[in-house]
Design a protein around this motif. Structure first.
Motif, PDB file in Angstrom:
ATOM      1  N   UNK A  77      37.976  41.045  42.474  1.00 39.65           N
ATOM      2  CA  UNK A  77      38.482  40.034  41.548  1.00 39.65           C
ATOM      3  C   UNK A  77      38.316  38.654  42.169  1.00 39.65           C
ATOM      4  N   UNK A  78      38.446  37.649  41.310  1.00 42.86           N
ATOM      5  CA  UNK A  78      38.372  36.261  41.754  1.00 42.86           C
ATOM      6  C   UNK A  78      39.608  35.536  41.281  1.00 42.86           C
ATOM      7  N   UNK A  79      39.981  34.472  41.998  1.00 46.48           N
ATOM      8  CA  UNK A  79      41.042  33.624  41.484  1.00 46.48           C
ATOM      9  C   UNK A  79      40.460  32.694  40.427  1.00 46.48           C
ATOM     10  N   UNK A  80      41.325  32.039  39.688  1.00 48.26           N
ATOM     11  CA  UNK A  80      40.863  31.212  38.570  1.00 48.26           C
ATOM     12  C   UNK A  80      39.972  30.061  39.020  1.00 48.26           C
ATOM     13  N   UNK A  81      40.230  29.530  40.185  1.00 47.38           N
ATOM     14  CA  UNK A  81      39.422  28.430  40.690  1.00 47.38           C
ATOM     15  C   UNK A  81      38.102  28.904  41.261  1.00 47.38           C
TER      16      UNK A  81
END
Length: 123
Positions: free
Chosen positions: A71-75
């Protein structure tokens, strides 16, 4: 200068969880595919998981499907690899990588690499 720094590795018992993080800096990786690979001594580096540049698609090696989540963070500055039900044979150095393309499953498709973080799964 573009840099990827992994963290979160360590010693875990078989069956346990571990979460790896990869902090990206030095450039915008928002439109890059981000992936995780792993390598054991004497073996080739192998693909584990990837997250497409848009974040909308994920890809996994068959051996980790259902147990690992990328997963990735929103930024889009940090990529995570949540690993559950770890097995002793998954002891390896885990590498984060970024590629200037929509998605990638192979080493040559990635342009930037971190230094790796050691994951040791005890039986």
């Amino acid at each position: 200068q573009a840099q990827l720094v992994e963290s979160g590795g360590g010693l875990v018992q078989a069956g346990g969880p571990l979460r790896l993080s990869c902090a990206a800096s030095g450039r915008t990786f928002g439109n890059y595919v981000m992936g995780w690979f792993r390598q054991t001594p004497g073996q080739e580096r192998e693909f584990v998981a990837a997250n497409s540049w848009s974040g909308g698609s994920t890809y996994y090696a068959d051996s980790v499907k259902g147990r690992f989540t990328i997963s990735r963070d929103n930024a889009k500055t940090t990529v995570y690899l949540q690993m559950n039900s770890l097995k002793p044979e998954e002891t390896a150095v885990y590498f984060c990588a970024a590629g200037d393309r929509v998605y990638g499953l192979h080493l040559h498709e990635y342009d930037y690499w971190g230094q790796g973080t050691q994951v040791t799964v005890s039986s």
